[in-house]
Design an enzyme around this catalytic site. Structure first.
Site, PDB file in Angstrom:
ATOM      1  N   LEU A  47     -82.138  29.296  19.883  1.00  0.00           N
ATOM      2  CA  LEU A  47     -81.573  30.350  19.040  1.00  0.00           C
ATOM      3  C   LEU A  47     -80.090  30.088  18.858  1.00  0.00           C
ATOM      4  CD1 LEU A  47     -83.174  33.660  20.369  1.00  0.00           C
ATOM      5  CD2 LEU A  47     -83.296  32.826  18.024  1.00  0.00           C
ATOM      6  N   ASP A  48     -79.597  30.258  17.629  1.00  0.00           N
ATOM      7  CA  ASP A  48     -78.158  30.126  17.396  1.00  0.00           C
ATOM      8  C   ASP A  48     -77.405  31.117  18.277  1.00  0.00           C
ATOM      9  OD1 ASP A  48     -78.539  28.216  15.383  1.00  0.00           O
ATOM     10  OD2 ASP A  48     -78.845  29.776  13.871  1.00  0.00           O
ATOM     11  N   PRO A  49     -76.172  30.780  18.680  1.00  0.00           N
ATOM     12  CA  PRO A  49     -75.420  31.706  19.536  1.00  0.00           C
ATOM     13  C   PRO A  49     -75.314  33.122  18.968  1.00  0.00           C
ATOM     14  CG  PRO A  49     -74.330  29.576  19.499  1.00  0.00           C
ATOM     15  CD  PRO A  49     -75.461  29.505  18.494  1.00  0.00           C
TER      16      PRO A  49
END
Length: 286
Positions: A47-49
Site C-alpha cells: 500500500l502506498d504510504p
C-alpha cells in the site's frame, strides 16, 4: 480452545492488518515483527504510504504462500479532491491547490458507472512499476524523464458514493495490480477537471478483510484443488519424491495434499510429481 502455529520454534501465522495512513507498508510490518518477536515475515500487495487499509501479513513458512493465495478482486474506497494537482496523483507530492467549478452530480454518477469493464491506463510514475530494472518511483524522485507502458485493469464494479464539493467519493472493485490513482485520473479526464486522490482505503483483497489481527487458516484462501494422498507422512515430511500412484487425481496441474498436521503444494506434469512448497504446518486445534 487454542490454535497451534509454531513449527521448530518459528511462528507460522497469517493475518490481516489495518495499515494507517502516512506509514510505509515496510515500516508497519516491522512493528508486528517486533511485537511477535519474529524476524521471518512478509506482506503482500504494498500500500502506498498515504493509503490505509487491508494488508496481508504472514510469518514463518506461511510467508511462502503469498503467490498461491486468492487475493483478487480488490475493493477500494477513494476520495478525489477537485482542484489539486499532484505529481504522484495523491496528496504526497502536491504541486498546486486550485479551484474547480462544481460538477453536475448526475453527469458524475454516469461517468463513474460507465467505467465497468476492462480499461487501458497509464500507471503513475510514482509507482513500483519496473523501468530498466529500477522502480519507477525511484527514477521519478531523482527527476529522470521516462515513459511507462500502457496497462490494463478490470473494473468489476464501481459506484458513486458521495459528492461534497470539492470532494468526490467512490468505491471500486478491481483486478490485482490496478492503480486507483490512475482510475481517478480517468474520471477527472472524463469530467474535464483537475484533481488528485486525497484518501485511499483498501477494504479487502479477495476474501481477506481486517479482522482485528485474527489468525487465519491459509487453506481457506488457497484456490487450488485438493488431491488425496495414500502414502505415509514421513515421505512428505522429508520431501522424498513421491510416485503418482500414491495420488488419487493423476491429471496435470497444481494441487494441495494434506497429511495429518501438515500440507504441501505439488505439481503433476507428464506423470511426474514435484513439490512447489513442502511440509507446511496446518492450523490445528491444540
Amino acid at each position: 480452545m487454542q490454535k497451534r502455529y509454531y513449527e521448530a520454534g518459528v511462528l507460522n501465522r497469517l493475518f490481516v492488518v489495518d495499515k494507517p495512513m502516512f506509514i510505509s507498508s515496510n515500516f508497519y510490518l516491522n512493528k508486528f515483527k517486533r511485537e511477535f518477536k519474529n524476524k521471518k515475515a512478509g506482506f503482500s500487495g504494498t500500500l502506498d504510504p498515504f493509503a490505509k487499509g487491508c494488508l496481508i501479513v504472514a510469518f514463518g513458512k506461511y510467508a511462502k504462500l503469498f503467490k498461491y493465495l486468492n487475493k483478487s478482486p480488490k475493493v477500494y474506497k477513494a476520495v478525489i479532491w477537485l482542484g489539486v494537482e499532484s505529481e504522484s496523483f495523491d496528496i504526497e507530492r502536491v504541486l498546486n491547490v486550485g479551484f474547480e467549478e462544481k460538477v453536475d452530480e448526475k453527469q458524475l454518477k454516469e461517468v463513474i458507472e460507465s467505467l465497468k469493464g476492462e480499461i487501458n491506463y497509464t500507471p503513475p510514475k510514482f509507482s513500483a512499476k519496473r523501468v530498466n530494472g529500477m522502480k519507477a518511483y525511484e527514477l521519478a524522485r531523482e527527476g529522470f524523464s521516462f515513459d511507462l507502458q500502457e496497462s490494463k485493469m478490470t473494473v468489476f464494479d464501481i459506484k458513486f458514493l458521495k459528492y461534497n464539493h470539492p470532494f468526490i467519493s467512490f468505491e471500486a472493485k478491481v483486478s490485482e495490480g490496478s492503480y486507483i490513482r490512475s482510475l481517478a485520473q480517468i474520471i477527472l479526464e472524463k469530467i474535464s477537471k483537475k484533481g488528485t486522490l486525497s484518501y485511499l482505503e483498501r477494504v479487502s483483497e479477495g476474501k481477506f478483510t481486517f479482522q482485528n489481527h485474527r489468525s487465519l487458516d491459509p487453506l481457506d484462501y488457497i484456490d487450488l484443488p485438493k488431491n488425496r494422498y495414500f502414502g505415509t507422512k514421513e515421505w512428505i515430511k522429508f520431501g522424498k519424491k513421491i510416485s503418482i500412484d500414491y495420488l488419487e487425481e493423476k491429471a496435470d496441474g497444481k494441487y494441495i495434499i494434506e497429511c495429518d498436521d501438515i500440507f504441501s503444494i505439488i505439481e503433476i506434469e507428464n506423470g511426474e510429481v514435484k513439490y512447489l512448497l513442502n511440509d507446511i504446518e496446518k492450523v490445528v486445534e491444540a
